[in-house]
Design a protein around this motif. Structure first.
Motif, PDB file in Angstrom:
ATOM      1  N   LEU A  89      13.734  -7.742   0.719  1.00 52.92           N
ATOM      2  CA  LEU A  89      13.776  -6.794   1.844  1.00 52.92           C
ATOM      3  C   LEU A  89      14.679  -7.284   2.968  1.00 52.92           C
ATOM      4  N   ARG A  90      15.165  -8.497   2.831  1.00 51.40           N
ATOM      5  CA  ARG A  90      16.020  -9.118   3.865  1.00 51.40           C
ATOM      6  C   ARG A  90      15.350  -9.065   5.229  1.00 51.40           C
ATOM      7  N   ILE A  91      14.120  -9.566   5.241  1.00 47.98           N
ATOM      8  CA  ILE A  91      13.390  -9.666   6.504  1.00 47.98           C
ATOM      9  C   ILE A  91      12.946 -11.111   6.687  1.00 47.98           C
ATOM     10  N   THR A  92      12.538 -11.439   7.899  1.00 47.09           N
ATOM     11  CA  THR A  92      12.079 -12.805   8.174  1.00 47.09           C
ATOM     12  C   THR A  92      10.569 -12.894   7.969  1.00 47.09           C
ATOM     13  N   ARG A  93      10.101 -14.126   7.856  1.00 44.81           N
ATOM     14  CA  ARG A  93       8.653 -14.335   7.727  1.00 44.81           C
ATOM     15  C   ARG A  93       7.935 -13.767   8.957  1.00 44.81           C
ATOM     16  N   ALA A  94       8.544 -13.913  10.117  1.00 45.53           N
ATOM     17  CA  ALA A  94       7.910 -13.412  11.346  1.00 45.53           C
ATOM     18  C   ALA A  94       7.765 -11.881  11.289  1.00 45.53           C
ATOM     19  N   GLU A  95       8.783 -11.209  10.768  1.00 47.08           N
ATOM     20  CA  GLU A  95       8.701  -9.742  10.645  1.00 47.08           C
ATOM     21  C   GLU A  95       7.602  -9.346   9.664  1.00 47.08           C
ATOM     22  N   LEU A  96       7.526 -10.089   8.555  1.00 43.65           N
ATOM     23  CA  LEU A  96       6.490  -9.784   7.567  1.00 43.65           C
ATOM     24  C   LEU A  96       5.094 -10.048   8.143  1.00 43.65           C
ATOM     25  N   ASP A  97       4.944 -11.176   8.811  1.00 47.37           N
ATOM     26  CA  ASP A  97       3.642 -11.501   9.426  1.00 47.37           C
ATOM     27  C   ASP A  97       3.223 -10.396  10.392  1.00 47.37           C
ATOM     28  N   ASP A  98       4.190  -9.888  11.132  1.00 51.04           N
ATOM     29  CA  ASP A  98       3.877  -8.855  12.115  1.00 51.04           C
ATOM     30  C   ASP A  98       3.402  -7.572  11.426  1.00 51.04           C
ATOM     31  N   VAL A  99       4.081  -7.172  10.347  1.00 56.22           N
ATOM     32  CA  VAL A  99       3.680  -5.956   9.632  1.00 56.22           C
ATOM     33  C   VAL A  99       2.272  -6.121   9.057  1.00 56.22           C
ATOM     34  N   VAL A 100       1.991  -7.273   8.477  1.00 61.49           N
ATOM     35  CA  VAL A 100       0.674  -7.492   7.876  1.00 61.49           C
ATOM     36  C   VAL A 100      -0.412  -7.489   8.957  1.00 61.49           C
ATOM     37  N   ALA A 101      -0.127  -8.154  10.073  1.00 62.31           N
ATOM     38  CA  ALA A 101      -1.148  -8.291  11.124  1.00 62.31           C
ATOM     39  C   ALA A 101      -1.396  -6.988  11.867  1.00 62.31           C
ATOM     40  N   THR A 102      -0.368  -6.186  12.056  1.00 61.91           N
ATOM     41  CA  THR A 102      -0.504  -5.014  12.931  1.00 61.91           C
ATOM     42  C   THR A 102      -0.567  -3.705  12.157  1.00 61.91           C
ATOM     43  N   ASN A 103      -0.565  -3.767  10.827  1.00 64.72           N
ATOM     44  CA  ASN A 103      -0.580  -2.558  10.008  1.00 64.72           C
ATOM     45  C   ASN A 103      -1.789  -1.693  10.339  1.00 64.72           C
ATOM     46  N   ASP A 104      -1.556  -0.393  10.543  1.00 69.49           N
ATOM     47  CA  ASP A 104      -2.647   0.455  11.030  1.00 69.49           C
ATOM     48  C   ASP A 104      -3.835   0.505  10.089  1.00 69.49           C
ATOM     49  N   LYS A 105      -3.603   0.360   8.798  1.00 72.33           N
ATOM     50  CA  LYS A 105      -4.751   0.385   7.875  1.00 72.33           C
ATOM     51  C   LYS A 105      -4.960  -0.959   7.195  1.00 72.33           C
ATOM     52  N   GLN A 106      -4.352  -1.992   7.720  1.00 70.86           N
ATOM     53  CA  GLN A 106      -4.503  -3.334   7.101  1.00 70.86           C
ATOM     54  C   GLN A 106      -4.219  -3.240   5.606  1.00 70.86           C
ATOM     55  N   ARG A 107      -3.075  -2.623   5.264  1.00 75.45           N
ATOM     56  CA  ARG A 107      -2.797  -2.339   3.862  1.00 75.45           C
ATOM     57  C   ARG A 107      -2.496  -3.584   3.025  1.00 75.45           C
ATOM     58  N   PHE A 108      -2.020  -4.663   3.674  1.00 70.93           N
ATOM     59  CA  PHE A 108      -1.539  -5.828   2.920  1.00 70.93           C
ATOM     60  C   PHE A 108      -2.301  -7.076   3.338  1.00 70.93           C
ATOM     61  N   ALA A 109      -2.397  -8.015   2.396  1.00 69.27           N
ATOM     62  CA  ALA A 109      -3.104  -9.269   2.704  1.00 69.27           C
ATOM     63  C   ALA A 109      -2.356 -10.440   2.090  1.00 69.27           C
ATOM     64  N   PHE A 110      -2.342 -11.556   2.795  1.00 68.37           N
ATOM     65  CA  PHE A 110      -1.771 -12.797   2.266  1.00 68.37           C
ATOM     66  C   PHE A 110      -2.829 -13.550   1.472  1.00 68.37           C
ATOM     67  N   SER A 111      -2.368 -14.347   0.512  1.00 71.67           N
ATOM     68  CA  SER A 111      -3.271 -15.289  -0.154  1.00 71.67           C
ATOM     69  C   SER A 111      -3.705 -16.343   0.861  1.00 71.67           C
ATOM     70  N   GLU A 112      -4.728 -17.118   0.490  1.00 77.15           N
ATOM     71  CA  GLU A 112      -5.261 -18.091   1.447  1.00 77.15           C
ATOM     72  C   GLU A 112      -4.199 -19.064   1.933  1.00 77.15           C
ATOM     73  N   ASP A 113      -3.310 -19.479   1.051  1.00 76.62           N
ATOM     74  CA  ASP A 113      -2.276 -20.444   1.463  1.00 76.62           C
ATOM     75  C   ASP A 113      -1.057 -19.761   2.080  1.00 76.62           C
ATOM     76  N   GLY A 114      -1.083 -18.421   2.142  1.00 77.77           N
ATOM     77  CA  GLY A 114       0.014 -17.700   2.790  1.00 77.77           C
ATOM     78  C   GLY A 114       1.280 -17.592   1.957  1.00 77.77           C
ATOM     79  N   ALA A 115       1.245 -18.071   0.720  1.00 78.24           N
ATOM     80  CA  ALA A 115       2.461 -18.063  -0.100  1.00 78.24           C
ATOM     81  C   ALA A 115       2.635 -16.746  -0.855  1.00 78.24           C
ATOM     82  N   LYS A 116       1.558 -15.968  -0.962  1.00 82.14           N
ATOM     83  CA  LYS A 116       1.632 -14.705  -1.712  1.00 82.14           C
ATOM     84  C   LYS A 116       1.121 -13.558  -0.872  1.00 82.14           C
TER      85      LYS A 116
END
Ligand code: HQG
Length: 173
Positions: free
Chosen positions: A39-66
């Motif tokens: 997607l040519r995005i940064t980790r910070a952009e991805l973290d922001d989408v996951v954290a602020t997503n209106d329906k919490q649609r996505f989740a990271f694995s415990e170690d944050g690698a997936k």
């Protein structure tokens, strides 16, 4: 939240990973590094989408690698969600044009893996409103539970089941 990134994530993590050559494991997880590159995005952009997503649609694995979508897939994935006893009543938001079929065949998963049910009328109204004037159906989850029908709760609070028979459905409004 960046809606453009969220929509792309939903597409690739739920429906069409092959479009960007992405590999999902059997539980639906993708490598974060692969997503960032595709997607040519940064980790910070991805973290922001996951954290602020209106329906919490996505989740990271415990170690944050997936990363994976918490529900809503059309491709086969085994989310291994915990089976849970549902609240006595759940709701489903839809629109009038589907009512005849729903009251004849029950609620079916259609293109998804499960039927999606909401714990609140408010959420069901929003789900239905995606397609037009919302109609809310009341699901007698207590009766289904008593029949031994399994329910699962997704990581973002959506109740899932395989099928809701017409006898356990009634129209709220
Ligand atoms: C209808 C969104 C005819 C059903 C939402 C719905 C939710 C039938 C449509 C999540 C039927 C399927 C899921 C039958 C069901 N005959 N129509 N027998 N049984 N239907 O999108 O529940 O933004 O697959 O009423 O917020 O609308 O993607 O399901 O209208 O949580 O994260 O067939 O999607 O979340 O549509 O929505 P969907 P849904 P996201």
């Amino acid at each position: 939240m960046n809606i453009r990134i969220s929509k792309k994530l939903a597409l690739y993590l739920r429906h069409a990973p092959e479009k960007i050559g992405l590999n999902l494991d059997e539980a639906g997880w993708a490598d974060v590094e692969d997503i960032l590159a595709a997607l040519r995005i940064t980790r910070a952009e991805l973290d922001d989408v996951v954290a602020t997503n209106d329906k919490q649609r996505f989740a990271f694995s415990e170690d944050g690698a997936k990363i994976r979508a918490s529900q809503g897939h059309s491709i086969p994935v085994e989310l291994d969600l915990p089976r849970q006893t549902p609240p006595a009543v759940l709701y489903h938001g839809t629109v009038a044009r589907f009512l005849d079929a729903i009251l004849r065949d029950g609620l079916r998963p259609m293109n998804r893996h499960h039927v999606h049910l909401s714990a609140t009328i408010d959420t069901a109204l929003k789900v239905g409103a995606r397609r037009g004037k919302p109609v809310v159906l009341v699901v007698d989850a207590a009766a289904m539970d008593a029949d031994g029908v399994p329910f699962w709760l997704s990581a973002n609070g959506v109740w899932l089941t395989d099928h809701v028979p017409p006898r356990h459905l009634s129209r709220f409004r």
